[in-house]
Design a protein around this motif. Structure first.
Motif, PDB file in Angstrom:
ATOM      1  N   UNK A 205       0.883  -1.242   0.040  1.00 23.09           N
ATOM      2  CA  UNK A 205       0.051   0.104  -0.247  1.00 23.09           C
ATOM      3  C   UNK A 205       0.770   1.304  -0.071  1.00 23.09           C
ATOM      4  N   UNK A 206       2.043   1.159   1.002  1.00 20.46           N
ATOM      5  CA  UNK A 206       2.750   2.478   0.938  1.00 20.46           C
ATOM      6  C   UNK A 206       3.697   2.702  -0.388  1.00 20.46           C
ATOM      7  N   UNK A 207       4.086   1.451  -0.958  1.00 23.80           N
ATOM      8  CA  UNK A 207       4.593   1.800  -2.489  1.00 23.80           C
ATOM      9  C   UNK A 207       3.504   2.217  -3.353  1.00 23.80           C
ATOM     10  N   UNK A 208       2.374   1.755  -3.421  1.00 23.38           N
ATOM     11  CA  UNK A 208       1.387   2.274  -4.166  1.00 23.38           C
ATOM     12  C   UNK A 208       1.051   3.719  -3.923  1.00 23.38           C
ATOM     13  N   UNK A 209       1.234   4.035  -2.741  1.00 22.50           N
ATOM     14  CA  UNK A 209       0.691   5.592  -2.548  1.00 22.50           C
ATOM     15  C   UNK A 209       1.854   6.416  -3.040  1.00 22.50           C
ATOM     16  N   UNK A 259       4.071   2.918   9.092  1.00 21.75           N
ATOM     17  CA  UNK A 259       4.550   2.239  10.124  1.00 21.75           C
ATOM     18  C   UNK A 259       3.691   0.748   9.536  1.00 21.75           C
ATOM     19  N   UNK A 260       4.320  -0.445   9.536  1.00 20.22           N
ATOM     20  CA  UNK A 260       3.612  -1.452   9.323  1.00 20.22           C
ATOM     21  C   UNK A 260       2.753  -2.084  10.335  1.00 20.22           C
ATOM     22  N   UNK A 261       1.429  -2.508  10.061  1.00 21.83           N
ATOM     23  CA  UNK A 261       0.701  -2.905  11.091  1.00 21.83           C
ATOM     24  C   UNK A 261       0.656  -4.341  10.791  1.00 21.83           C
ATOM     25  N   UNK A 262      -0.435  -5.150  11.329  1.00 26.77           N
ATOM     26  CA  UNK A 262      -0.089  -6.842  11.043  1.00 26.77           C
ATOM     27  C   UNK A 262      -0.495  -7.308   9.648  1.00 26.77           C
ATOM     28  N   UNK A 263      -1.141  -6.542   8.914  1.00 21.27           N
ATOM     29  CA  UNK A 263      -1.670  -6.807   7.403  1.00 21.27           C
ATOM     30  C   UNK A 263      -0.436  -7.225   6.697  1.00 21.27           C
ATOM     31  N   UNK A 264      -0.471  -8.502   6.078  1.00 19.29           N
ATOM     32  CA  UNK A 264       0.542  -8.752   5.221  1.00 19.29           C
ATOM     33  C   UNK A 264      -0.004  -9.793   4.080  1.00 19.29           C
ATOM     34  N   UNK A 265       0.916 -10.221   3.223  1.00 22.19           N
ATOM     35  CA  UNK A 265       0.439 -10.796   2.064  1.00 22.19           C
ATOM     36  C   UNK A 265       0.541 -12.388   2.296  1.00 22.19           C
TER      37      UNK A 265
END
Ligand code: SF4
Length: 278
Positions: A205-209, A259-265
């Protein structure tokens, strides 16, 4: 006389299946596939379509682009029950749901099946001239799952097709694929997934933004439109749920991705049938 099955590569246009296509092109995996098939949800980032355009120029076999239509449009479509006349929507993408009774959950996911698997199977049948009810093997279907995603291997449900995982035969992980790409002087493939896929990690998400603000904004707009579709259908006697693209169930444009939260792929490892994200 029985015919030899043809070899067809399912091309997701991500790291693994692109590596496999390039390895086949160089004769490092054989036999040479008859063709590759890319199932287009029409919601991939532009980087994937650009990569695919380039990749096609590197391959000695054709790449067929097939589609079941726009995943965006079918996700936002209101249907009407033919008997009762009541409106309803089809849950397609695996969005996170905040229910009206305070509980949370994951909406049922059918996008991979409807928008990737079905159009690929249709094209496989056409290319291999599979007859109705055929039980004899007509297609060896190559799938670019790597060693670190071994849990995603699933046998074919059709007798006329047999799945094959050449990267696993070669003990190659996703990291090995990237090393092979670099060693052979190719550009780095993008990660393939719909721009608004709820399986995105915070890193993605961060990279897309940062790199594609227009595509990030289109994901924000899609989330709002999806919520409007759900809100417009009254589910009598059932819980009403509001869909979100992030597991925090906060609107995408209000999330601090620094900051990373718990969501991952990891969801891709656990739940994907092998056509998304590779
Ligand atoms: S990338 Fe995500 S949203 Fe797109 S088809 Fe796959 S699981 Fe569904």
């Amino acid at each position: 006389m029985s015919q030899e099955p043809i070899h067809i590569l399912s091309l997701g246009a991500g790291v693994q299946s692109s590596t496999l296509a390039l390895m086949a092109a160089r004769g490092e995996v054989g036999p040479m596939p008859t063709a590759a098939i890319f199932a287009d949800t029409q919601a991939e980032p532009q980087s994937v379509y650009r990569w695919l355009d380039w990749l096609e120029t590197q391959l000695p076999f054709p790449v067929y682009r097939v589609t079941a239509g726009s995943l965006t449009d079918s996700s936002l479509k209101r249907h009407r029950n033919q008997k009762t006349g009541k409106p309803y929507y089809a849950n397609l993408i695996p969005a996170f749901a905040k229910n009206s009774d305070g509980t949370a959950g994951l909406l049922g996911r059918t996008c991979t099946y409807r928008h990737k698997l079905i159009p690929i199977l249709k094209k496989l049948r056409e290319l291999a001239k599979i007859k109705r009810g055929q039980k004899t093997l007509g297609v060896i279907s190559w799938i670019g799952i790597s060693l670190d995603e071994v849990s995603r291997m699933k046998p074919s449900r059709d007798k006329w097709a047999q799945n094959r995982w050449p990267l696993i035969e070669k003990d190659m992980t996703r990291h090995d694929c990237l090393r092979w790409i670099e060693k052979n002087g190719y550009p780095k493939p993008p990660r393939s997934a719909c721009t608004y896929c709820p399986f995105h990690s915070d890193h993605e998400w961060r990279a897309l933004k940062a790199d594609s603000p227009d595509e990030f904004q289109s994901a924000v707009d899609f989330e709002r439109a999806l919520q409007r579709t759900h809100a417009s259908v009254k589910t009598e006697g059932k819980r009403q749920s509001a869909p979100f693209l992030h597991n925090s169930m906060v609107p995408l444009d209000e999330i601090d991705f620094s900051e990373d939260t718990t969501q991952g792929n990891l969801h891709f490892h656990n739940e994907c049938e092998g056509m998304c994200g590779v």
